[in-house]
Design an enzyme around this catalytic site. Structure first.
Site, PDB file in Angstrom:
ATOM      1  N   GLU A  27     -17.414   9.225  -3.346  1.00 55.77           N
ATOM      2  CA  GLU A  27     -15.974   8.983  -3.318  1.00 55.77           C
ATOM      3  C   GLU A  27     -15.336   9.881  -2.270  1.00 55.77           C
ATOM      4  O   GLU A  27     -15.478  11.104  -2.317  1.00 55.77           O
ATOM      5  CB  GLU A  27     -15.359   9.262  -4.688  1.00 55.77           C
ATOM      6  CG  GLU A  27     -13.839   9.239  -4.754  1.00 55.77           C
ATOM      7  CD  GLU A  27     -13.247   7.954  -4.217  1.00 55.77           C
ATOM      8  OE1 GLU A  27     -12.474   8.027  -3.236  1.00 55.77           O
ATOM      9  OE2 GLU A  27     -13.557   6.883  -4.769  1.00 55.77           O
TER      10      GLU A  27
ATOM     11  N   THR B  40      -7.043   1.733  -7.870  1.00 54.34           N
ATOM     12  CA  THR B  40      -7.005   1.940  -9.325  1.00 54.34           C
ATOM     13  C   THR B  40      -5.779   2.727  -9.778  1.00 54.34           C
ATOM     14  O   THR B  40      -5.279   2.522 -10.889  1.00 54.34           O
ATOM     15  CB  THR B  40      -8.296   2.669  -9.766  1.00 54.34           C
ATOM     16  OG1 THR B  40      -9.412   1.844  -9.439  1.00 54.34           O
ATOM     17  CG2 THR B  40      -8.309   2.966 -11.251  1.00 54.34           C
TER      18      THR B  40
ATOM     19  N   ILE C 211      -2.645  -3.964 -16.521  1.00 55.17           N
ATOM     20  CA  ILE C 211      -2.712  -5.060 -17.492  1.00 55.17           C
ATOM     21  C   ILE C 211      -4.142  -5.560 -17.631  1.00 55.17           C
ATOM     22  O   ILE C 211      -4.840  -5.771 -16.635  1.00 55.17           O
ATOM     23  CB  ILE C 211      -1.820  -6.232 -17.048  1.00 55.17           C
ATOM     24  CG1 ILE C 211      -0.357  -5.794 -16.956  1.00 55.17           C
ATOM     25  CG2 ILE C 211      -1.955  -7.411 -18.012  1.00 55.17           C
ATOM     26  CD1 ILE C 211       0.500  -6.782 -16.221  1.00 55.17           C
TER      27      ILE C 211
ATOM     28  N   HIS D  40      -5.560  -8.758 -18.392  1.00 60.34           N
ATOM     29  CA  HIS D  40      -5.077 -10.137 -18.441  1.00 60.34           C
ATOM     30  C   HIS D  40      -5.889 -10.982 -19.419  1.00 60.34           C
ATOM     31  O   HIS D  40      -7.056 -10.690 -19.716  1.00 60.34           O
ATOM     32  CB  HIS D  40      -5.160 -10.765 -17.049  1.00 60.34           C
ATOM     33  CG  HIS D  40      -4.206 -10.175 -16.068  1.00 60.34           C
ATOM     34  ND1 HIS D  40      -2.888 -10.564 -15.987  1.00 60.34           N
ATOM     35  CD2 HIS D  40      -4.367  -9.221 -15.110  1.00 60.34           C
ATOM     36  CE1 HIS D  40      -2.283  -9.879 -15.027  1.00 60.34           C
ATOM     37  NE2 HIS D  40      -3.160  -9.054 -14.482  1.00 60.34           N
TER      38      HIS D  40
ATOM     39  N   VAL E 291     -18.470   7.986   3.417  1.00 58.41           N
ATOM     40  CA  VAL E 291     -19.607   7.315   4.040  1.00 58.41           C
ATOM     41  C   VAL E 291     -19.275   7.021   5.492  1.00 58.41           C
ATOM     42  O   VAL E 291     -18.246   6.400   5.794  1.00 58.41           O
ATOM     43  CB  VAL E 291     -19.966   6.015   3.288  1.00 58.41           C
ATOM     44  CG1 VAL E 291     -21.074   5.265   4.021  1.00 58.41           C
ATOM     45  CG2 VAL E 291     -20.392   6.332   1.858  1.00 58.41           C
TER      46      VAL E 291
ATOM     47  N   ARG F 158      -3.262  -3.712  -2.866  1.00 65.63           N
ATOM     48  CA  ARG F 158      -4.324  -4.536  -3.437  1.00 65.63           C
ATOM     49  C   ARG F 158      -5.206  -5.066  -2.313  1.00 65.63           C
ATOM     50  O   ARG F 158      -4.698  -5.484  -1.267  1.00 65.63           O
ATOM     51  CB  ARG F 158      -3.698  -5.706  -4.218  1.00 65.63           C
ATOM     52  CG  ARG F 158      -2.993  -5.286  -5.485  1.00 65.63           C
ATOM     53  CD  ARG F 158      -2.014  -6.347  -5.957  1.00 65.63           C
ATOM     54  NE  ARG F 158      -0.701  -6.159  -5.354  1.00 65.63           N
ATOM     55  CZ  ARG F 158       0.345  -6.941  -5.570  1.00 65.63           C
ATOM     56  NH1 ARG F 158       0.225  -7.981  -6.354  1.00 65.63           N
ATOM     57  NH2 ARG F 158       1.511  -6.690  -4.998  1.00 65.63           N
TER      58      ARG F 158
ATOM     59  N   SER G 249      -6.209  -8.474  -8.344  1.00 61.85           N
ATOM     60  CA  SER G 249      -5.958  -8.916  -9.719  1.00 61.85           C
ATOM     61  C   SER G 249      -6.762 -10.193 -10.006  1.00 61.85           C
ATOM     62  O   SER G 249      -6.829 -11.078  -9.147  1.00 61.85           O
ATOM     63  CB  SER G 249      -4.475  -9.205  -9.900  1.00 61.85           C
ATOM     64  OG  SER G 249      -4.189  -9.650 -11.206  1.00 61.85           O
TER      65      SER G 249
ATOM     66  N   CYS H 199       3.885  21.231 -20.386  1.00 59.82           N
ATOM     67  CA  CYS H 199       4.680  20.041 -20.042  1.00 59.82           C
ATOM     68  C   CYS H 199       5.441  19.600 -21.287  1.00 59.82           C
ATOM     69  O   CYS H 199       4.836  19.121 -22.251  1.00 59.82           O
ATOM     70  CB  CYS H 199       3.773  18.921 -19.533  1.00 59.82           C
ATOM     71  SG  CYS H 199       4.599  17.325 -19.348  1.00 59.82           S
TER      72      CYS H 199
ATOM     73  N   CYS I 235       7.270  21.824 -14.925  1.00 62.49           N
ATOM     74  CA  CYS I 235       5.934  22.315 -15.279  1.00 62.49           C
ATOM     75  C   CYS I 235       4.990  22.519 -14.102  1.00 62.49           C
ATOM     76  O   CYS I 235       3.937  23.143 -14.257  1.00 62.49           O
ATOM     77  CB  CYS I 235       5.272  21.368 -16.288  1.00 62.49           C
ATOM     78  SG  CYS I 235       4.974  19.702 -15.675  1.00 62.49           S
TER      79      CYS I 235
END
Length: 478
Positions: free
Chosen positions: A30, A40, A46, A48, A171, A312, A338, A403, A443
């Site tokens: 990552e 993400t 949702i 779906h 990468v 997206r 989606s 918090c 905070c």
């Protein structure tokens, strides 16, 4: 067998968890400093029903199946998931014809809990819906969750079962030999590899080109959002959609799992060069507001907590690309737009069981000691007073609230750091500290102090998220 998963978003994290059930060496690469910080992190959250996708599409193949897996997955990985149902609202007679089409499409996709409600039935479920609404398609199985928490939970469980997480590791190249994957080269080193799973989100097309299989392009589609305060909890009880268009499911009004109300997203196609553009616009937010208010007239922007945008990964085919390629051992999991969050548990299993084992004939034996369970960080807002008192006896830091908007203690922040948080956002997405009404105004400094103390680094080295996101630049006074 060395398997490298590129990307620690919802797709890569759940694939890595599936792989960790087997006797193979699993690496997750990552490039961001933490888990789930790409596509993400900013979407509608949702799960779906699966009725909207064209029946012959790859999306339809996995969406309804993925929905059905969420109950068990949330219990195993201990993340929030609520089946609150969804409504697609009709304002015109022709909209009702489209609702009927959606219902028939849903049946073909394996969604059997759909019904069309008349106005009186709709009003019973959603009293605050617009008086102009005349009907709605009701799907009981739709739900809500927190996508980043699903990804974090899956990675934690994968690592517990032997997977190796590489953060801030980008990468740079993928080498092949005789049309087979042979090596992954990153900014930190080179690795021999047998299998590479390309789950790189917005950048999956670029990763595919490194392996010589880049026959698709990904374009960013921006969606802007408005988050409203928890004081409006109960404004809607379900996920409320307008009748969709060819371009998107439309701007919606949805409860969040922690009690807020989310408005959005709009849909704006961007050129490929703008894969980092997460800025909001006055015009976009005005569109979100106006269309949300048409659905639910009591939407009130004076309760706005924050605005944000997400991107997206869209392809010309508007479908998932989940397949082996001409390079043996290189698998694309790309174009996950989606309902990617919904479908991910299903296609994660497909990648491991169907592509790797059945198609590529890789012999993977299941671990006898695989542990499917992961426990979330204990939060003081979720326990009784007696349980809180017991926690404080064991660790006094549970008695020090940091918090106040979301009632997060010092002990939880320390636990988040122990689990891998290195930044303010790393703590935020594991604990919800600074996620509330003040958005960290009260905070943040205390969290910076705790991170500094626990990691034994100067406070000025603590970042918001990326390496260049400075919070402070040294001491004001010596």
């Amino acid at each position: 067998m060395k398997v490298f998963v590129i990307g620690a978003g919802i797709s890569g994290s759940l694939i890595a968890r599936e792989l960790s059930k087997y006797d193979c060496e699993v690496h997750i690469l990552e490039k961001a400093p933490d888990i789930g910080w790409g596509v993400t992190k900013a979407n509608s959250a949702i799960v779906h029903g699966g009725y909207d996708d064209p029946p012959q599409s790859v999306r339809a193949k996995f969406a309804a199946k993925g929905n059905r897996l969420y109950e068990e997955l949330s219990k195993e990985l201990d993340f929030d998931f609520e089946r609150i149902g969804s409504l697609v609202v009709a304002f015109k007679e022709e909209d009702i014809n489209y609702l009927k089409e959606l219902k028939e499409r849903g049946k073909k996709n394996g969604v059997d809990d759909l019904e069309i409600l008349e106005k009186s039935e709709l009003k019973k479920i959603e009293p605050n819906i617009s008086d102009e609404a005349i009907a709605a398609l009701y799907c009981k199985s739709a739900g809500i969750t927190e996508p980043w928490e699903v990804a974090i939970a899956a990675i934690e469980n994968a690592v517990e079962n032997g997977a190796i997480l590489h953060l801030e590791e980008e990468v740079l190249d993928i080498q092949t030999r005789n049309q087979k994957v042979s090596k992954v080269i990153t900014n930190k080193g080179e690795y021999e590899a047998d299998v590479v799973i390309n789950a790189a989100g917005l950048f999956a097309d670029e990763i595919a080109k490194m392996a010589g299989v880049g026959d698709f392009e990904i374009f960013p589609r921006k969606g802007e959002y408005i988050l409203l305060d928890k004081k409006l909890k109960g404004l809607v009880n379900t996920v409320v959609f307008p009748t969709p268009t060819k371009k998107s499911k439309g701007i919606l009004v949805v409860p969040t799992v922690d009690g807020g109300i989310l408005l959005g997203p709009n849909a704006k196609d961007l050129p490929k060069s703008m894969k980092y553009d997460l800025g909001t616009t006055p015009e976009g937010l005005q569109e979100v507001y106006e269309k949300s208010k048409r659905l639910v007239p009591k939407v009130d922007l004076s309760y706005t907590v924050k605005t944000f945008a997400g991107l997206r990964p869209e392809t010309k085919e508007k479908d998932f690309i989940i397949s082996a390629t001409k390079v043996w051992g290189f698998v694309n999991v790309a174009g996950i737009r989606s309902p990617g969050l919904t479908a991910a548990p299903s296609f994660a299993k497909y990648v491991v069981e169907d592509i790797l084992q059945d198609q590529l004939k890789i012999n993977l034996s299941k671990k006898k000691d695989f542990n499917p369970y992961r426990k979330r960080i204990t939060n003081i807002r979720d326990v009784s007073l007696k349980e809180w008192e017991e926690l404080v006896k064991k660790d006094p830091r549970y008695g020090r609230t940091v918090c106040f908007c979301n009632n997060v203690s010092e002990a939880e922040i320390v636990e988040a750091i122990r689990r891998g948080a290195r930044t303010l956002d790393g703590v935020k997405f594991r604990t919800r500290a600074s996620f509330g009404r003040c958005q960290g105004g009260f905070c943040s400094l205390k969290i910076v102090e705790i991170i500094s103390r626990e990691l034994n680094i100067p406070m000025e080295e603590v970042k918001l998220n990326s390496k260049n996101s400075w919070i402070m630049d040294g001491k004001v006074r010596a």
